[in-house]
Design a protein around this motif. Structure first.
Motif, PDB file in Angstrom:
ATOM      1  N   ASP A   1       0.923  -1.122   0.093  1.00  0.00           N
ATOM      2  CA  ASP A   1       0.164  -0.251   0.085  1.00  0.00           C
ATOM      3  C   ASP A   1       0.711   1.146  -0.026  1.00  0.00           C
TER       4      ASP A   1
ATOM      5  N   SER B   1       9.546  -0.220   4.638  1.00  0.00           N
ATOM      6  CA  SER B   1       9.677   0.772   3.632  1.00  0.00           C
ATOM      7  C   SER B   1      10.070   0.195   2.604  1.00  0.00           C
TER       8      SER B   1
ATOM      9  N   PRO C   1       1.340   9.697   8.231  1.00  0.00           N
ATOM     10  CA  PRO C   1       2.696   8.686   7.952  1.00  0.00           C
ATOM     11  C   PRO C   1       2.774   7.681   8.866  1.00  0.00           C
TER      12      PRO C   1
ATOM     13  N   VAL D   1       5.978  -4.309   8.897  1.00  0.00           N
ATOM     14  CA  VAL D   1       5.912  -3.031   7.683  1.00  0.00           C
ATOM     15  C   VAL D   1       7.358  -2.762   7.486  1.00  0.00           C
TER      16      VAL D   1
ATOM     17  N   HIS E   1       4.779   1.415   1.132  1.00  0.00           N
ATOM     18  CA  HIS E   1       4.909   0.135   2.552  1.00  0.00           C
ATOM     19  C   HIS E   1       4.599  -1.254   1.844  1.00  0.00           C
TER      20      HIS E   1
ATOM     21  N   LEU F   1      -1.575   3.227  10.931  1.00  0.00           N
ATOM     22  CA  LEU F   1      -2.139   2.175  10.179  1.00  0.00           C
ATOM     23  C   LEU F   1      -3.459   1.677  10.405  1.00  0.00           C
TER      24      LEU F   1
ATOM     25  N   ARG G   1      -3.422  -1.965   6.227  1.00  0.00           N
ATOM     26  CA  ARG G   1      -3.070  -0.676   5.310  1.00  0.00           C
ATOM     27  C   ARG G   1      -2.645   0.501   5.807  1.00  0.00           C
ATOM     28  N   ASN G   2      -2.217   1.571   4.998  1.00  0.00           N
ATOM     29  CA  ASN G   2      -1.839   2.847   5.715  1.00  0.00           C
ATOM     30  C   ASN G   2      -3.186   3.499   6.156  1.00  0.00           C
TER      31      ASN G   2
END
Length: 424
Positions: free
Chosen positions: A361, A377, A401, A375, A364, A404, A396-397
């Motif tokens: 997503d 990057s 920032p 998670v 990520h 979650l 998901r995000n």
């Protein structure tokens, strides 16, 4: 004589006055110069202040970026939590900035705060959801119904005579489905209201085209990518084919604009996917291939990456493609490889985590199992690892920032990642 001396003194006084007191013209010129110097001084001062503020904000922005990118979180706090109606829960799918929750007896569109925007009931024995852009399709595998949705709710229902094997949907609501009978398979197309389009592809295992294993529509609905299995000298082989349903494809037999057999000699292609209107990928049992349809009448194989290890999982987004492989020679049992949509390599990392699902997503990568997640990057760094006190079905995000959205059959929570580790 005294008069002469007096005149001489007056002359000297006037000369002295001229030296000390400027003329009116000199006064004006001096004043303009003083004002100019003052203005220049103010400009330079403002410029220095601007440069200092710019450096401070730039340093802060870079620091924040590095902070969010590099820090390894191991704790979290709950922002909000919602109880979900479990029903006969089957799964979640990303649907725009929100999610589609579906089960055997209905579906709901849930926003980023856990609120149900709409609910649709139905009855299916084996529901499977497909999403592209603003549209979603839920099909009853081996059944005969296809429910089509946009973000406002149901737009139509398609009913088939033959059982449905697989389907795909475009971002404009066009649905393509593989239907099967005892001797052959067919690919039918449906409008967003469920009506049948006057387009059909018939395929036979022993025929020229082969037997369709998987299909994917481009987001604009004008291109169809198919994975086929066909017999060659008694051996089963894989094939990737492209069909074009726009105006330019009308003059081509079966609208077949490209076929790729040689890259899959002795191999089978299990899955294909349009990532966007230009880039697509194909997953075989021994490779991953990246294609471009920038030239709609001449698809191009950009890159084929051989894979010697067993492929455990594949996952993708409009920008990235990920593979998880067995890693028998390394200290970690698994290895993750991530690529851009054009096949360029992004990162590789080994891990020991016993995952059950993998997603991408944004920037990520999410690995998770029933009660925990990791998670990463796009630099390959581990950003978060943690466990949860409820079953996990999808991650998901979140809206920020460092947040979650964590979803389970009965719960949905937004969590805020907190400091609890060190830089990796």
């Amino acid at each position: 004589m005294s008069e002469w001396n007096s005149m001489n003194r007056e002359i000297k006084k006037n000369q002295l006055r001229r030296q000390i007191v400027p003329t009116s013209v000199d006064k004006d010129e001096s004043s303009e110069e003083i004002i100019k110097k003052a203005r220049d001084k103010v400009r330079k001062k403002r410029l220095r202040i601007f440069l200092v503020l710019f450096i401070v904000f730039a340093a802060g922005g870079i620091g924040a970026f590095q902070y969010f990118r590099l820090y390894h979180y191991t704790r979290y706090g709950v922002v909000w939590a919602k109880q979900m109606n479990e029903g006969s829960y089957e799964g979640y799918m990303d649907f725009g900035s929100n999610v589609l929750k579906y089960s055997k007896d209905g579906a709901s569109y849930v926003d980023s705060q856990g609120k149900e925007v709409w609910i649709q009931s139905y009855e299916m024995k084996s529901p499977k959801a497909y999403v592209s852009g603003d549209y979603a399709a839920i099909v009853d595998q081996q059944g005969n119904s296809i429910y089509i949705f946009d973000k406002a709710g149901k737009t139509g229902v398609a009913t088939t005579v033959l059982p449905i094997v697989k389907a795909t949907v475009s971002s404009y609501g066009v649905v393509a489905a593989i239907l099967e009978d005892s001797t052959s398979n067919y690919i039918y197309f449906f409008n967003q209201d469920g009506s049948v389009l006057d387009v059909k592809i018939k395929a036979l295992l022993g025929g020229d085209s082969g037997y369709p294993v998987d299909i994917s529509l481009s987001p604009d609905g004008t291109q169809l990518m198919g994975a086929y299995a066909y017999l060659k000298n008694g051996t089963l082989n894989g094939r990737v084919a492209f069909h074009n349903f726009s105006e330019i494809g009308k003059s081509i037999p079966d609208r077949l604009v490209g076929g790729f057999d040689q890259p899959y000699d002795g191999a089978l292609v299990a899955q294909v996917r349009f990532l966007d209107d230009t880039y697509s990928c194909a997953f075989a049992d021994n490779s991953v291939s990246f294609y471009s349809t920038k030239n709609a009448l001449s698809p191009e194989l950009l890159k084929q990456i051989p894979v010697q290890e067993e492929i455990k999982s594949v996952f993708y987004s409009p920008k990235y493609v990920g593979l998880i492989l067995d890693n028998p020679k390394g200290e970690n049992p698994y290895r993750m490889e991530v690529y851009k949509a054009n096949g360029d390599h992004v990162f590789s990392t080994g891990f020991q985590y016993q995952y059950t699902s993998a997603d991408i997503d944004g920037d990520h990568v999410f690995l998770y199992n029933g009660d925990s997640c990791r998670v990463y990057s796009m630099s390959g760094r581990l950003k978060f690892s943690g466990t949860f006190d409820f079953p996990v079905s999808k991650i998901r995000n979140g809206r920020l920032p460092n947040t979650l959205i964590v979803m389970g059959p009965q719960n949905m929570k937004e969590i805020r990642l907190q400091i609890g580790g060190q830089y990796q």
